[in-house]
Structures are given as structure tokens and as C-alpha cells.
Write an enzyme that holds these catalytic residues in place. Structure first.
Site, short mmCIF file in Angstrom:
data_model
loop_
_atom_site.label_atom_id
_atom_site.label_comp_id
_atom_site.label_asym_id
_atom_site.label_seq_id
_atom_site.Cartn_x
_atom_site.Cartn_y
_atom_site.Cartn_z
N CYS A 44 -6.33 -18.30 -5.71
CA CYS A 44 -7.22 -18.80 -6.77
C CYS A 44 -6.51 -18.82 -8.11
O CYS A 44 -6.73 -19.70 -8.93
CB CYS A 44 -8.46 -17.93 -6.84
N GLU B 281 -16.56 -15.16 -8.56
CA GLU B 281 -15.11 -15.32 -8.74
C GLU B 281 -14.76 -16.68 -8.17
O GLU B 281 -14.79 -16.87 -6.95
CB GLU B 281 -14.34 -14.23 -7.97
N GLU C 99 -8.27 -28.40 -8.97
CA GLU C 99 -7.65 -27.38 -8.14
C GLU C 99 -7.25 -28.00 -6.79
O GLU C 99 -8.09 -28.59 -6.12
CB GLU C 99 -8.64 -26.23 -7.91
N LYS D 11 -20.46 -11.72 4.46
CA LYS D 11 -20.12 -12.88 5.30
C LYS D 11 -18.70 -13.35 5.01
O LYS D 11 -18.39 -13.81 3.92
CB LYS D 11 -21.07 -14.05 5.04
P1 NAP Z 1 -15.98 -22.08 -0.48
O1 NAP Z 1 -16.03 -23.31 0.29
O2 NAP Z 1 -16.73 -22.01 -1.76
O3 NAP Z 1 -16.45 -20.92 0.49
C1 NAP Z 1 -16.52 -19.56 0.11
C2 NAP Z 1 -17.52 -18.85 0.98
O4 NAP Z 1 -18.84 -19.34 0.71
C3 NAP Z 1 -17.30 -19.05 2.47
O5 NAP Z 1 -17.64 -17.86 3.15
C4 NAP Z 1 -18.27 -20.17 2.78
O6 NAP Z 1 -18.63 -20.23 4.13
C5 NAP Z 1 -19.45 -19.79 1.92
N1 NAP Z 1 -20.37 -20.88 1.59
C6 NAP Z 1 -20.19 -22.22 1.72
N2 NAP Z 1 -21.28 -22.89 1.28
C7 NAP Z 1 -22.17 -21.95 0.88
C8 NAP Z 1 -23.49 -22.00 0.30
N3 NAP Z 1 -24.11 -23.16 0.06
N4 NAP Z 1 -24.12 -20.84 -0.01
C9 NAP Z 1 -23.50 -19.65 0.20
N5 NAP Z 1 -22.27 -19.54 0.74
C10 NAP Z 1 -21.60 -20.67 1.07
O7 NAP Z 1 -14.50 -21.68 -0.86
P2 NAP Z 1 -13.26 -21.62 0.12
O8 NAP Z 1 -12.83 -23.02 0.36
O9 NAP Z 1 -13.54 -20.73 1.27
O10 NAP Z 1 -12.21 -20.84 -0.78
C11 NAP Z 1 -11.38 -21.46 -1.69
C12 NAP Z 1 -11.94 -21.33 -3.11
O11 NAP Z 1 -12.11 -19.96 -3.44
C13 NAP Z 1 -10.99 -21.86 -4.14
O12 NAP Z 1 -11.69 -22.63 -5.07
C14 NAP Z 1 -10.44 -20.61 -4.80
O13 NAP Z 1 -9.99 -20.79 -6.10
C15 NAP Z 1 -11.59 -19.69 -4.72
N6 NAP Z 1 -11.17 -18.29 -4.82
C16 NAP Z 1 -11.43 -17.61 -5.99
C17 NAP Z 1 -11.02 -16.30 -6.14
C18 NAP Z 1 -11.31 -15.55 -7.41
O14 NAP Z 1 -11.20 -14.33 -7.40
N7 NAP Z 1 -11.67 -16.20 -8.49
C19 NAP Z 1 -10.38 -15.66 -5.10
C20 NAP Z 1 -10.12 -16.36 -3.92
C21 NAP Z 1 -10.53 -17.69 -3.81
P3 NAP Z 1 -17.76 -21.19 5.12
O15 NAP Z 1 -16.36 -20.69 5.06
O16 NAP Z 1 -18.34 -20.96 6.42
O17 NAP Z 1 -17.91 -22.57 4.58
#
Ligand code: NAP
Ligand code: MG
Length: 485
Positions: free
Chosen positions: A298, A264, A395, A190
Site C-alpha cells: 500500500c 487503512e 494506484e 475476514k
Molecule cells: P479490496 O478489494 O478493498 O479488499 C479488501 C478486503 O475487503 C478483502 O477481504 C475483500 O474481500 C473485502 N471486501 C471487498 N468488498 C467488500 C465490501 N463491499 N464490504 C466489505 N468488505 C469487502 O482490496 P484488495 O484488492 O484486497 O487490497 C489491495 C488494496 O489494499 C490496495 O488499494 C492497497 O493499497 C490497500 N492496502 C492498504 C494498506 C494500508 O495499511 N493502508 C495495507 C495493505 C493494503 P475479497 O478479497 O473477498 O474481495
């Protein structure tokens, strides 16, 4: 006049990447069992271009029933075809996907920039080539798993549920899909709500590659779609990249089940400059570490620690460099900082900038012409920051840097480690011994020395503490997808 005091700059003529070669459908269905399937709810949502707020395409919203269909297709493909196939045959499909993606690299780069707001320079030179390289790299491992894990019996897990964020949409899809396929698993992936388009283009390539139906399924939607994957009883593994908050929800949801997981998560990484560092390179490293990809990284070097005796010089040079950064149209090859991925994210960043001002930190933003339409943020630094300030702890995920000073090695180690996160760090110094000393003491998964934000498929990536667990990339990236005995 000394060159370093010369703040004059010239405007470049715009150099826009064309869009005539890209093909986008008006509406995208779900890619399940090798076919394009309408969502059961009949619902679609718009994917917009954050640079100008125009709708690029409508994307299907998958619900629980759609996810169930996708998991069933993945299970059937796993049992009947993929787990039985000779590993060298699996490798051929993975190579084919890599090559098809490479042939259409320019189309992928432009669509990524349109959908995510990232600069064309970055999607063209970083995201797409690295995504191809991940497929190439893991294709190579598919028939060599007994060398990756000598003297062990290696088995695949089954169906992998994979959920990815919006900051590196295609690259994150490649990080997830390539090792899963190489180790003999099937996939339900997804993408994030705001950036589904390159994953859907990847589905087209997967179709073209002749990969057996059901081996990779792409379901688009919101958080509820991700939750349906996490909670599905027949998924063997969850690979998640995203925020620490959602990572915690996922960990709770799968506690006590048979599901294996790699998470991650977020970061607040320290970029540390010692007084013997090559200052000009270090300033480029700071810019690359936090302003690159609008700070939507990230592992962004979002906390800068500068040795006190060179702080004034570094900050002066950094401000000069910031004055020359171009903020604007992601498709312009001159642009350094493109569009913030969504209105919500821009609001979050602006909220933190306000918090920083209220906390008494001193803000600097260069004067730049920001387009009227679309979501943009000027590069921002804060000095006079205390360790306890919210902007130094949480963050922000935008082009916002906090700057603190230090005197001794022990002090900076203590300050850098004083964070719930531990994803990455950067160290700038002339002394190899100092680099080795810090790499053993900084609690971070990746540490760059005299560079920042460098990625390679052969190199593992992942966090300490609340930045998650498990590694992606390299040989280590295989272990999250296998059972060893
Ligand atoms: P997010 O809100 O956690 O969303 C990540 C993914 O999870 C999206 O596809 C989201 O769908 C989905 N999601 C949301 N709620 C969920 C739930 N309850 N159960 C399962 N899936 C769910 O993060 P983001 O805002 O997209 O991304 C930014 C974050 O990612 C930052 O904190 C960044 O540091 C982190 N990141 C980490 C890495 C790493 O390798 N450590 C790499 C890249 C990014 P929707 O988009 O439809 O809400
Ligand atoms: Mg979009």
C-alpha cells in the site's frame, strides 16, 4: 571496464525452500466459537498458488447467517469471559499465540509464499517475524493501558469486525487481532478471498493456545462476507485495510451508526531523491520501495522524483539494477520478484502498463525469463511522465514505477502532495534540515528518511486524505479499540 558499466551477471543455481514440513488440509471450514463449522450454504472456493495456478485447498464461503453466528459467538465471549478477565491474564494468551506462531514460523512463511505468491525471503524475513512481534508487542500493553492513556478511564468497545487484504495476509491479521485482544475486545476477522490460508493456520494456533472460545472467529469468503460484517448491527468497530473504493463503501454503510472505524486504504507514495543523496543506497531504496513484494504494498514508493541534475545517473543505475533482478518461483531463495497475487491483479497491472504506453511515457523492462505458468510481471519503469498522466495518479499495485524530475524543494513538495492519497513518502538527502523541512510539508502518514519500507510494531502507520484514517501499530494503534472518558 568501470564496474558500473559491467552488466554481466551470473545465474545462481535454484535454492528452493522445501514444502514437506507444511500441513495443509484439503478443505477448511469456518472457525467460529472455538470450533470448525461448515458454512451454511455448503459452498467452498479454491485457494490457488499464483506461481503455478495449482489448487492449494478449498476454503468455506461464509454468508450472512455464518457471520451472524460468528458475531454472536464474539459477543458471548466478550460479555462472559474476555471483558471480565484480568488484563494480565489476557496478556498471557496473546504471548502464547506469539510464541506458538514463532515456533511454526517456517511453516507460516512457506504457506504465505505458496498462497500469496510473495518471495520466501520476504515472508520468512519480514511478514512472519513482524506478525509475531505485533503479538509480543501488544501482549505487553494489555495490563498497562492506564499508562498508555494516563488519567483516563479506558474501556473496550466490544466486538471488532476486521477485514483485511491479500498483500500481507498474516501480517495484516496480526495488526488487527493483537491490539483488539490487548484492549479487551473480541474479534470476527475476514481474510481476503485469494489468501485465507495463513489466517486459518493462525486459527489453529489460537485453538492450540487455549484462548477462550469465541474470542477470535475467522470467517472466510468474498466481498459479500466482508459486507455482512460491516452491516451487522451488533459489531462495535470496523477495522478495514484494503482499497479506497471499498473503504468508501464501508464508510457510507456505517455512517449514522454507533460503529467506530479505522480505514487503512490505498496509496501512491512519493520517493524523493536529492542530488546530495547516497546514490547507490537510494537505488536500492527505489528497488525495495516498488519491486519488493511485487509492488503489492500500500505504501510502495510508486512515484519516483529525482533531482534533475542526477536523473540520468540514477535512471542508468536503476536500469542496471533491474537487469539483475530475478523474477520467478517465490519459493526460490534467489527470487527478488515473485508471483502477482491473482490473474485479475495481473490484468489490472497490464492494463496500466498499456495506459502508460498510450499516454506517451517511455517504458523500460529488463529481459527476464518469466515462467510460462502462473502470474508474473517484469519490473517496469516509465520515464517522460507528466504529472497529469493516469499512471502517475492512480494506484497500480504492481511492480511499476513512474519517474519524474524536479529542480527545487518547493517544486517537489508541490508535486508529491498533488495526489488524492497520502500514505507514505521517502526522502533521500544528506541534509538533516532538508529532511525535517520535508517531513513537515509532505502530506503523508509515514515518511522514511534515507530508507524505505521499514516497519516496526512500536511505530504507528496510517494515512492522510484518501489513504484513510486511524493508526495501526504502536501506542496509537490501541486508541482505535478503546473508549476513553
Ligand atoms: P479490496 O478489494 O478493498 O479488499 C479488501 C478486503 O475487503 C478483502 O477481504 C475483500 O474481500 C473485502 N471486501 C471487498 N468488498 C467488500 C465490501 N463491499 N464490504 C466489505 N468488505 C469487502 O482490496 P484488495 O484488492 O484486497 O487490497 C489491495 C488494496 O489494499 C490496495 O488499494 C492497497 O493499497 C490497500 N492496502 C492498504 C494498506 C494500508 O495499511 N493502508 C495495507 C495493505 C493494503 P475479497 O478479497 O473477498 O474481495
Ligand atoms: Mg492463493
Amino acid at each position: 571496464m568501470a564496474i558500473e558499466n559491467n552488466t554481466e551477471s551470473w545465474d545462481y543455481a535454484p535454492s528452493l525452500e522445501g514444502t514437506s514440513h507444511i500441513q495443509l488440509k484439503k478443505k477448511y471450514d469456518l472457525f467460529i466459537d472455538g470450533k470448525w463449522v461448515k458454512p451454511k450454504s455448503g459452498k467452498y472456493f479454491a485457494s490457488i498458488n499464483p506461481a503455478n495456478e495449482e489448487v492449494l485447498a478449498e476454503v468455506a464461503h461464509a454468508n450472512k447467517a455464518d457471520v451472524d453466528l460468528a458475531v454472536k459467538a464474539a459477543r458471548k465471549a466478550y460479555n462472559n469471559v474476555w471483558s471480565k478477565m484480568a488484563p494480565s491474564e489476557r496478556a498471557k494468551y496473546i504471548y502464547r499465540i506469539a510464541r506458538l506462531m514463532q515456533e511454526r514460523a517456517r511453516e507460516f512463511a512457506v504457506i504465505e509464499s505458496l498462497d500469496a505468491g510473495k518471495t520466501i525471503r520476504e515472508s520468512r524475513d519480514i511478514d512472519v517475524p513482524l506478525a509475531c512481534n505485533h503479538f509480543f508487542y501488544y501482549a505487553g500493553w494489555a495490563d498497562k493501558l492506564e499508562y498508555a492513556f494516563p488519567n483516563r478511564k479506558v474501556e473496550s468497545l466490544g466486538v471488532a469486525g476486521q477485514i483485511i487484504p491479500w498483500n500481507f495476509p498474516l501480517l495484516m491479521a496480526a495488526w488487527k487481532i493483537a491490539p483488539a485482544l490487548a484492549t479487551g475486545n473480541t474479534v470476527v476477522l475476514k481474510p481476503a478471498e485469494t489468501t485465507s490460508l495463513t489466517a486459518l493456520k493462525l486459527a489453529e494456533i489460537i485453538e492450540e493456545s487455549g484462548l477462550p472460545a469465541g474470542v477470535v472467529n475467522i470467517v472466510t469468503g468474498f466481498g459479500d462476507t466482508g459486507a455482512a460484517i460491516v452491516n451487522h448491527h451488533d459489531v462495535n468497530k470496523i477495522a478495514f485495510t484494503g482499497s479506497t473504493a471499498v473503504g468508501k463503501i464501508i464508510q457510507k454503510a456505517i455512517a449514522g451508526t454507533h460503529k467506530k472505524a479505522t480505514l487503512e486504504l490505498g496509496g501512491k507514495s512519493a520517493n524523493i531523491i536529492f542530488d546530495d543523496a547516497p546514490i547507490d543506497q537510494a537505488v536500492e531504496g527505489i528497488v525495495n520501495g516498488i519491486f519488493f513484494n511485487q509492488g503489492h504494498v500500500c505504501c510502495a514508493g510508486s512515484r519516483l522524483f529525482v533531482q534533475e541534475n542526477i536523473a540520468d545517473k540514477v535512471i542508468r543505475k536503476l536500469k542496471q539494477r533491474m537487469d539483475s533482478l530475478y523474477v520467478g518461483n517465490p519459493l526460490d531463495k534467489n527470487t527478488d520478484i515473485g508471483a502477482i497475487n491473482s490473474k485479475e491483479q495481473l490484468e489490472t497491472i497490464n492494463k496500466y502498463i498499456q495506459i502508460g504506453k498510450n499516454e506517451g511515457a517511455e517504458m523500460y523492462q529488463p529481459k527476464c525469463d518469466i515462467p510460462k505458468k502462473g502470474f508474473y510481471c517484469a519490473p517496469t519503469i516509465f520515464t517522460n511522465v507528466a504529472q497529469s498522466n493516469v499512471i502517475a495518479q492512480e494506484e497500480i499495485f504492481g511492480p511499476v514505477l513512474t519517474i519524474q524530475t524536479f529542480r527545487t524543494v518547493d517544486e517537489v513538495i508541490q508535486k508529491a502532495n498533488n495526489s488524492p492519497y497520502g500514505l507514505a513518502a521517502g526522502v533521500w538527502t544528506d541534509k538533516g534540515s532538508r529532511i525535517f523541512n520535508l517531513t513537515t510539508k509532505l502530506r503523508a502518514g509515514v515518511i522514511w528518511a534515507n530508507t524505505y519500507n521499514k516497519f516496526d510494531p512500536t511505530s504507528p502507520f496510517g494515512g492522510y486524505k484518501e489513504s484513510g484514517f486511524g493508526r495501526e501499530g504502536g501506542l496509537h494503534g490501541l486508541s482505535g479499540y478503546v473508549k476513553l472518558s
